[in-house]
Design an enzyme around this catalytic site. Structure first.
Site, PDB file in Angstrom:
ATOM      1  N   ASP A 236       2.244  -6.402  -7.921  1.00 35.04           N
ATOM      2  CA  ASP A 236       1.480  -5.146  -7.824  1.00 35.04           C
ATOM      3  C   ASP A 236       2.356  -3.910  -8.037  1.00 35.04           C
ATOM      4  O   ASP A 236       1.933  -2.950  -8.689  1.00 35.04           O
ATOM      5  CB  ASP A 236       0.788  -5.036  -6.456  1.00 35.04           C
ATOM      6  CG  ASP A 236      -0.537  -5.784  -6.420  1.00 35.04           C
ATOM      7  OD1 ASP A 236      -0.844  -6.519  -7.393  1.00 35.04           O
ATOM      8  OD2 ASP A 236      -1.281  -5.630  -5.430  1.00 35.04           O
TER       9      ASP A 236
ATOM     10  N   LYS B 168       1.952 -11.597  -5.826  1.00 32.54           N
ATOM     11  CA  LYS B 168       1.235 -10.309  -5.929  1.00 32.54           C
ATOM     12  C   LYS B 168       1.838  -9.286  -4.958  1.00 32.54           C
ATOM     13  O   LYS B 168       1.953  -8.104  -5.274  1.00 32.54           O
ATOM     14  CB  LYS B 168      -0.262 -10.500  -5.669  1.00 32.54           C
ATOM     15  CG  LYS B 168      -1.090  -9.238  -5.923  1.00 32.54           C
ATOM     16  CD  LYS B 168      -2.583  -9.507  -5.786  1.00 32.54           C
ATOM     17  CE  LYS B 168      -3.434  -8.344  -6.293  1.00 32.54           C
ATOM     18  NZ  LYS B 168      -3.560  -7.232  -5.370  1.00 32.54           N
TER      19      LYS B 168
ATOM     20  N   ARG C  15     -13.478 -13.651  -1.254  1.00 36.26           N
ATOM     21  CA  ARG C  15     -12.718 -14.245  -0.148  1.00 36.26           C
ATOM     22  C   ARG C  15     -13.598 -14.866   0.931  1.00 36.26           C
ATOM     23  O   ARG C  15     -13.158 -15.785   1.634  1.00 36.26           O
ATOM     24  CB  ARG C  15     -11.801 -13.179   0.488  1.00 36.26           C
ATOM     25  CG  ARG C  15     -10.624 -12.820  -0.387  1.00 36.26           C
ATOM     26  CD  ARG C  15      -9.786 -11.701   0.191  1.00 36.26           C
ATOM     27  NE  ARG C  15      -8.510 -11.614  -0.511  1.00 36.26           N
ATOM     28  CZ  ARG C  15      -7.636 -10.626  -0.363  1.00 36.26           C
ATOM     29  NH1 ARG C  15      -7.902  -9.631   0.474  1.00 36.26           N
ATOM     30  NH2 ARG C  15      -6.500 -10.623  -1.025  1.00 36.26           N
TER      31      ARG C  15
ATOM     32  N   SER D  92       0.833  -1.210   0.000  1.00 36.82           N
ATOM     33  CA  SER D  92       0.000   0.000   0.000  1.00 36.82           C
ATOM     34  C   SER D  92       0.862   1.252   0.000  1.00 36.82           C
ATOM     35  O   SER D  92       0.578   2.222  -0.697  1.00 36.82           O
ATOM     36  CB  SER D  92      -0.920   0.002   1.223  1.00 36.82           C
ATOM     37  OG  SER D  92      -1.857  -1.052   1.103  1.00 36.82           O
TER      38      SER D  92
ATOM     39  N   SER E 232     -15.169   0.237  -1.164  1.00 34.37           N
ATOM     40  CA  SER E 232     -13.701   0.281  -1.069  1.00 34.37           C
ATOM     41  C   SER E 232     -13.233   1.671  -0.672  1.00 34.37           C
ATOM     42  O   SER E 232     -13.687   2.679  -1.227  1.00 34.37           O
ATOM     43  CB  SER E 232     -13.097  -0.101  -2.422  1.00 34.37           C
ATOM     44  OG  SER E 232     -11.702   0.124  -2.409  1.00 34.37           O
ATOM     45  N   SER E 233     -12.298   1.695   0.265  1.00 31.27           N
ATOM     46  CA  SER E 233     -11.685   2.975   0.646  1.00 31.27           C
ATOM     47  C   SER E 233     -10.740   3.474  -0.442  1.00 31.27           C
ATOM     48  O   SER E 233     -10.337   4.634  -0.448  1.00 31.27           O
ATOM     49  CB  SER E 233     -10.898   2.810   1.949  1.00 31.27           C
ATOM     50  OG  SER E 233      -9.731   2.036   1.720  1.00 31.27           O
TER      51      SER E 233
ATOM     52  N   GLY F  26      -5.278  -3.286  -7.200  1.00 26.65           N
ATOM     53  CA  GLY F  26      -6.244  -2.236  -6.833  1.00 26.65           C
ATOM     54  C   GLY F  26      -5.536  -0.931  -6.531  1.00 26.65           C
ATOM     55  O   GLY F  26      -6.027   0.157  -6.849  1.00 26.65           O
TER      56      GLY F  26
ATOM     57  N   ASP G 221      -7.381  -7.074   5.250  1.00 23.72           N
ATOM     58  CA  ASP G 221      -6.366  -7.989   4.707  1.00 23.72           C
ATOM     59  C   ASP G 221      -5.804  -8.894   5.803  1.00 23.72           C
ATOM     60  O   ASP G 221      -5.806 -10.120   5.674  1.00 23.72           O
ATOM     61  CB  ASP G 221      -5.228  -7.205   4.030  1.00 23.72           C
ATOM     62  CG  ASP G 221      -5.708  -6.416   2.812  1.00 23.72           C
ATOM     63  OD1 ASP G 221      -6.892  -6.532   2.453  1.00 23.72           O
ATOM     64  OD2 ASP G 221      -4.889  -5.685   2.220  1.00 23.72           O
TER      65      ASP G 221
ATOM     66  N   LYS H 140     -12.534  -8.610  -3.576  1.00 25.47           N
ATOM     67  CA  LYS H 140     -11.073  -8.460  -3.627  1.00 25.47           C
ATOM     68  C   LYS H 140     -10.497  -9.474  -4.636  1.00 25.47           C
ATOM     69  O   LYS H 140     -11.125  -9.697  -5.666  1.00 25.47           O
ATOM     70  CB  LYS H 140     -10.514  -8.552  -2.227  1.00 25.47           C
ATOM     71  CG  LYS H 140     -11.038  -7.360  -1.380  1.00 25.47           C
ATOM     72  CD  LYS H 140     -10.412  -7.269  -0.045  1.00 25.47           C
ATOM     73  CE  LYS H 140     -11.033  -6.162   0.783  1.00 25.47           C
ATOM     74  NZ  LYS H 140     -10.350  -4.875   0.605  1.00 25.47           N
ATOM     75  N   GLU H 141      -9.320 -10.054  -4.366  1.00 29.99           N
ATOM     76  CA  GLU H 141      -8.672 -10.897  -5.376  1.00 29.99           C
ATOM     77  C   GLU H 141      -9.573 -12.034  -5.844  1.00 29.99           C
ATOM     78  O   GLU H 141      -9.452 -12.564  -6.945  1.00 29.99           O
ATOM     79  CB  GLU H 141      -7.360 -11.449  -4.822  1.00 29.99           C
ATOM     80  CG  GLU H 141      -6.203 -10.465  -4.903  1.00 29.99           C
ATOM     81  CD  GLU H 141      -6.238  -9.342  -3.891  1.00 29.99           C
ATOM     82  OE1 GLU H 141      -7.313  -9.058  -3.321  1.00 29.99           O
ATOM     83  OE2 GLU H 141      -5.182  -8.719  -3.664  1.00 29.99           O
TER      84      GLU H 141
HETATM   85  O1  LIG Z   1      -5.650   1.492  -0.020  1.00 26.09           O
HETATM   86  C1  LIG Z   1      -5.036   0.428   0.054  1.00 26.09           C
HETATM   87  O2  LIG Z   1      -3.797   0.360  -0.063  1.00 26.09           O
HETATM   88  C2  LIG Z   1      -5.796  -0.809   0.326  1.00 26.09           C
HETATM   89  C3  LIG Z   1      -7.069  -0.742   0.841  1.00 26.09           C
HETATM   90  C4  LIG Z   1      -7.863  -1.944   1.178  1.00 26.09           C
HETATM   91  O3  LIG Z   1      -8.856  -2.103   0.204  1.00 26.09           O
HETATM   92  P1  LIG Z   1     -10.408  -1.642   0.419  1.00 26.09           P
HETATM   93  O4  LIG Z   1     -10.428  -0.217   0.764  1.00 26.09           O
HETATM   94  O5  LIG Z   1     -10.988  -1.942  -0.923  1.00 26.09           O
HETATM   95  O6  LIG Z   1     -10.966  -2.506   1.517  1.00 26.09           O
HETATM   96  C5  LIG Z   1      -6.994  -3.202   1.225  1.00 26.09           C
HETATM   97  O7  LIG Z   1      -7.804  -4.343   1.251  1.00 26.09           O
HETATM   98  C6  LIG Z   1      -6.064  -3.268   0.037  1.00 26.09           C
HETATM   99  O8  LIG Z   1      -5.279  -4.426   0.062  1.00 26.09           O
HETATM  100  C7  LIG Z   1      -5.122  -2.101   0.035  1.00 26.09           C
HETATM  101  C1  LIG Z   2      -7.224  -6.500  -1.505  1.00 23.42           C
HETATM  102  C2  LIG Z   2      -5.944  -6.550  -1.826  1.00 23.42           C
HETATM  103  O1  LIG Z   2      -5.378  -5.975  -2.920  1.00 23.42           O
HETATM  104  P1  LIG Z   2      -5.768  -4.739  -3.853  1.00 23.42           P
HETATM  105  O2  LIG Z   2      -4.765  -3.690  -3.532  1.00 23.42           O
HETATM  106  O3  LIG Z   2      -5.616  -5.260  -5.246  1.00 23.42           O
HETATM  107  O4  LIG Z   2      -7.168  -4.313  -3.539  1.00 23.42           O
HETATM  108  C3  LIG Z   2      -4.985  -7.304  -0.965  1.00 23.42           C
HETATM  109  O5  LIG Z   2      -3.764  -7.151  -1.157  1.00 23.42           O
HETATM  110  O6  LIG Z   2      -5.398  -8.060  -0.087  1.00 23.42           O
END
Ligand SMILES: O=C(O)C1=C[C@@H](OP(=O)(O)O)[C@@H](O)[C@H](O)C1
Ligand SMILES: C=C(OP(=O)(O)O)C(=O)O
Length: 426
Positions: A51, A412, A345, A23, A170-171, A96, A314, A341-342
């Site tokens: 990623d 990933k 889940r 992230s 999703s944030s 993402g 996560d 998500k991936e």
């Molecule tokens: O902003 C980020 O780096 C992330 C936010 C989360 O997603 P969501 O906001 O979709 O839950 C998390 O699950 C993802 O792995 C990384």
């Molecule tokens: C949800 C995940 O990935 P993404 O950043 O692709 O949303 C993750 O890494 O668990």
């Protein structure tokens, strides 16, 4: 298909250097690229994984100059969002943290149409709440296959104004807008609607924006005021913390294998929400000392956990497999967005835990797990989901063991996870 058998493990001890946080790494790459033209940012402890490669490739395709000093030290030359190349398409895999921020940032900086696409799963992961927000600010968005899902083409740049975004799926949509709106000439007001999920990732974005000189004013719980015409300013050097989500597997393994296991790269000072995994692990009975920049785990006796883990979606997955080793039931609540998500889940976890003998209730937004009297051997499908593979590695601590399909999908976010697992637990 490649499979990996893990069985009868009884120790997990030594020291592990966590890879950089996914992230933080993908945010840092993008923010460094957006720095004022000519400013160089040296990113240290960079994660190299699928990623981050997708983000690197995309930035390079847009003309960003990124020098590789070592594999984990990169120098990024800022261009202030004035891209010097105009690719027709960006391929973002299933990242993402590349797809959502790049969609918003390119909508803010666009000079000609660009397509953003990803792998088959990314084409099933919704992005409509983000694109709706971008359209309110004047962006042109066209979906190429299915409305609301990549691939999409950005056809027109946005301007500022009042933007509402629904944060209940999703944030990342909110983080993406927070990164993009300061680049506009006009000021913006960002209003969050719905029950916002995964809040700590928004806080992470705000903390990193501050490190890169961007000012965001939070005017209420669900509203931000963002001045236009801002420039990202290079902090010159930026150290990427160890991945707190990845830390969860080692913390869990250190409990099951007795430790002592020391994890370097993340600690009490972390800006990642997933560091709260430690609090819940302690509640479950794990012995963890959390220092400023590292953690030590020395075993523990586990009992079931019942908790709302919306804030740490996560790391929360790790409790689902750890639950098989606990006394009593575990219930993980408020995790509806596990489904987008991936893989789905919630369904994947329930299906695979049952193969190990657990009794599992899969709710719309929760999973309830009753451990079996004795864990059974299961051949675990991983659904191209790195976290499924890493979570189920813990089953190697059972007598019956586990067979993990396609373990390398962990690339990933953590390409050498299983090599490290063999070193520390083998
Ligand atoms: O902003 C980020 O780096 C992330 C936010 C989360 O997603 P969501 O906001 O979709 O839950 C998390 O699950 C993802 O792995 C990384
Ligand atoms: C949800 C995940 O990935 P993404 O950043 O692709 O949303 C993750 O890494 O668990």
């Amino acid at each position: 298909m490649e499979t990996l058998v893990l069985k009868g493990l009884s120790r997990c001890t030594g020291e592990v250097d966590l890879p950089g946080s996914k992230s933080i790494a993908n945010r840092a790459l993008l923010m460094a690229a957006l720095c004022a033209p000519g400013q160089v940012t040296e990113l240290r402890h960079m994660l190299r994984s699928d990623d981050t490669e997708r983000m690197l490739e995309a930035l390079r395709a847009l003309g960003v100059v990124i020098e590789e000093v070592t594999p984990t030290t990169l120098r990024v030359l800022g261009n202030g969002g004035r891209w010097t190349a105009a690719p027709r398409q960006l391929y973002l895999g299933n990242a993402g943290t590349a797809m959502r921020p790049l969609t918003a940032v390119l909508a803010a900086t666009l000079t000609q149409p660009i397509e953003l696409t990803g792998d088959a799963r990314m084409q099933e992961r919704p992005i409509l709440d983000l694109t709706k927000a971008l359209q309110q600010a004047g962006a042109g968005v066209r979906f190429l296959q299915t409305d609301g899902y990549p691939p999409l083409v950005l056809t027109q740049a946005m301007h500022g104004g009042t933007v509402q975004v629904n944060g209940s799926a999703s944030s990342q949509y909110i983080s993406a807008l927070l990164m993009a709106l300061p680049l506009l000439a006009e000021d913006s007001v960002l209003e969050l609607t719905g029950t916002v999920v995964s809040w700590p990732y928004i806080k992470l974005t705000l903390a990193m924006l501050e490190s890169f000189g961007i000012v965001i004013e939070q005017t209420s719980a669900q509203q931000f005021v963002i001045r236009g015409g801002q420039t990202y300013t290079s902090p010159e050097r930026y150290w990427i913390e160890g991945d707190a989500s990845a830390a969860s597997y080692w913390l869990a393994a250190g409990v099951l294998g007795g430790g002592p296991l020391t994890l370097y790269g993340v600690g009490r000072k972390s800006i990642q929400g997933d560091i709260a995994f430690v609090d819940y692990l302690r509640k479950m009975g794990g012995n963890v000392e959390l220092h400023e920049e590292y953690a030590v785990v020395t075993g523990g006796k586990l009992k079931g956990l019942d908790a709302d883990l919306n804030a740490i979606p996560d790391a929360a997955m790790t409790f689902a497999t750890l639950a098989l080793f606990a006394e009593g039931e575990t219930c993980i609540r408020n995790i509806a967005n596990w489904r987008i998500k991936e893989t789905d889940r919630l369904h994947a976890m329930a299906t695979e835990l049952r193969k190990c003998g657990a009794t599992v209730e899969e709710g719309a937004d929760f999973i309830r797990i009753q451990p079996p009297a004795e864990i059974q051997h299961g051949q675990i499908a991983t659904y191209d989901d790195h976290r499924m593979a890493m979570c189920f590695s813990l089953l190697g601590f059972s007598g019956a063991g586990v067979t993990i399909e396609d373990p390398q999908c962990c690339a990933k976010t953590y390409p050498n996870y299983f090599a490290e697992f063999a070193r520390l637990c083998g």
